[in-house]
Every structure is written in C-alpha cells, then in structure tokens.
Enzyme design. Structure first.
Site: not given
Ligand code: NAP
Length: 301
Positions: A53, A97, A120
């Site tokens: 990422k 994460q 997200d």
C-alpha cells in the site's frame, strides 16, 4: 473453451496513470493527498500488505504516514492515534490493517475512524450507504472486482451472479454492490448445502472463501465469468486462489489469475478512495458543503 484472462495488474496500471493527473490537479490547488496506515503487531502477511500500500502511494504521488505499533499496544492508544489522524488536515484516508491483536475490539477501532476518511469503507455509515446505494467509499476489494468487470465490458445487470463467501469485507459488500447494479445475486457460505448446485447456474462466479481448490470445473457453467478473490499460500510457498485455475479456465469465458487478478485492484481502489477523499475535502473547503459533490467516473484510458 479456453478463457481469456482478466489482467488485474494491467488494468491497475492503467488506472494509476489517471491517478497521477488527479494528484497534480490537487497539488495545484494546495491539497497534497495523504493516507495514514496503522499496523499493530508483527503479522508477516500484514507487513507485506502494508508495504504494498505504501509503495502504491509512492507510485501515485500520495503521501503516506506509516504508524506501526507493537502487538501489546492498548486499544486506548490506538484510538488516541486515530483521533489525532481524524483532525490532521494532511491526512485524507485512514486505514487500520486487519487483523488486530485479540485484546483490541475491531469494531470500536473501525467506528473511531472519521466517516470522511474511511477509505477502507468499513465504518458502519459507509456499510449502510452500500445498502441504499450511495456509500462515500466503497470497500476496496469488491470495488476492485466491480472495476475489473466494467473495464472488461461485462455488464452485470440481469445476470445470475453467485458470490461464494459472505464476510463483512468481501462477500457481503460485493453482493450489495452487484444488487445495486441490477444483478440477480446468490450468496453462499460455509453452511451452504450443495455448493455446486448454486455455482453451476452462475453467469458470473465470484469466489472469496479462502479455500484453495474449492471451485473445480464440474461446478462451473460453460462460458461463465470467474473472478477469484482468494489468496492462499500453499505449504510449498506458492500463492493460489480458491479456484482450480488450470481446470476452470478450460470452461470459463473470462477468468482472473492469482496472483495478478483482484489483488492489485484492491490496492489501486484504496488509492482511488484516498484521492476521492482529498477531492471531496477540497470541495468542502471551496463550497463549504458536501451536498453537490459527485464522485468522479473512473476511466482506464
Ligand atoms: P473470511 O472472513 O475468512 O470469510 C470467508 C467466507 O467464505 C466466509 O463467509 C465463509 O463462510 C466462506 N466459506 C468458507 N469456506 C467455505 C466453503 N467451503 N464453501 C463456501 N463458503 C465458504 O475471508 P475474507 O476476508 O472474506 O477473504 C476470503 C479470501 O479472499 C481469502 O483467501 C483472503 O486472503 C482473500 N482476500 C483477497 C483480497 C484481495 O485483495 N485479493 C482481499 C481480501 C481478502 P461462513 O461465513 O459461513 O464462515
């Protein structure tokens, strides 16, 4: 029939070319798009995902802020970090994460992220938005699958789409997004009886179960479009999806490889959502109102 390949790597690359122009436009107007990535603990797969990422941010000109915490960090400390990032104008997207260590309540962490920076798409507000068809940030993996289908010229409207896997991050949002695009959607999960009875009717089969070899050729209709979301590491180190690729490609009309299919798209959609957030923040600064802000149409040319 031997299927044509849906090349997620190539489609991602084309999308990212367009991102650079959007970043330049933002910078011209005084906004440098930024993504904060929080990682807690030392999960080796998570470290690889976070590394990918951050690399993608660099490639597209997005500033990344890497917040790495040891596994024993308290939930309160992570929440405090998120609160700081929520009010930091340099940060347009915040990603935590997953998975998190077991002493941390994942829901509480995800709900602490500002809805305006939830790139997200896991905050309940964005999840609810999926149900009524106007989420701000679509979750990255299903969004990537949607783009793969659109870019390949596949219209899902009216098609029988079977989604294998019903997780909160892939299967369920995928099903909602397909429904919004007027597909007829079946969702299967671990308790589904006779999985093959469902998969065999699929015009489009999307598999996200995390079970290597789950889908074999007998379960696939001749000419079906097969999207393999699964990422599984075999004992010999190979990375494979959930679909028996070699067998199924002889029946499908289109198929995604693993690696190189959905994976690169997930990271690309994260950057897309970060840019979308920065553009939305700029709009707010200029107009003092989000109401007439419209998400851009993504193009791969
Ligand atoms: P997850 O949370 O473990 O969910 C798996 C889902 O599959 C669950 O709904 C489960 O059913 C269902 N399932 C398990 N075994 C099944 C079976 N034999 N038949 C039918 N359904 C079955 O996993 P996830 O986070 O959604 O991820 C799924 C896979 O996608 C994993 O391999 C993951 O690594 C991969 N992934 C890839 C990307 C990418 O960027 N390509 C992104 C995210 C995830 P129940 O609900 O009944 O337990």
């Amino acid at each position: 029939m031997t299927a044509q390949l849906i090349d997620g790597k190539a489609i991602s690359k084309r999308l990212r070319v367009g991102f650079r122009t959007r970043v330049e436009k933002l910078i011209e107007q005084g906004v440098s798009p930024g993504l904060a990535v929080i990682i807690v603990g030392d999960n080796s797969a998570s470290r690889v995902y976070v590394g990918n990422k951050i690399k993608a941010c660099e490639e597209c000109g997005v500033v990344s802020f890497h917040h790495a915490f040891p596994a024993e960090t308290s939930e309160a400390d992570i929440l405090a970090d998120i609160r700081n990032l929520n009010s930091d104008h340099k940060v347009h997207g915040i990603l935590v994460q997953l998975p998190l260590p077991s002493h941390i309540d994942v829901r509480r962490i995800l709900e602490a992220i500002s809805v305006d920076k939830d790139v997200d798409g896991f905050h309940l507000y964005n999840v609810g938005g999926l149900v009524v068809g106007n989420t701000i940030f679509p979750p990255c993996t299903p969004y990537g699958v949607q783009l793969l289908l659109e870019t390949t010229g596949i219209d899902v409207a009216g098609q029988n789409v079977v989604v294998v896997g019903a997780s909160n991050i892939v299967g369920k949002p995928m099903a909602l997004m397909l429904l919004q695009k007027e597909a007829t959607v079946t969702v299967c999960h671990a308790k589904t009886r006779n999985l093959a009875q469902h998969t065999i009717i699929a015009d489009i089969l999307i598999v996200a179960a995390g079970k290597p070899g789950l889908i074999v050729p007998q379960m696939v209709k001749e000419g079906a479009i097969v999207i393999d979301v699964g990422i599984n590491r075999l004992p010999d180190g190979r990375i494979v999806g959930d679909v028996d690729f070699e067998g199924v490609k002889e029946k499908a009309s289109w198929i995604t490889p693993v690696p190189g299919g959905v994976g690169p798209m997930t990271v690309t959609m994260l950057i897309e959502n970060t840019l979308r957030s920065a553009e939305r923040a700029l709009h707010l600064r200029k107009e003092n109102d989000y109401q007439d802000w419209e998400a851009p149409q993504l193009k791969t040319e």
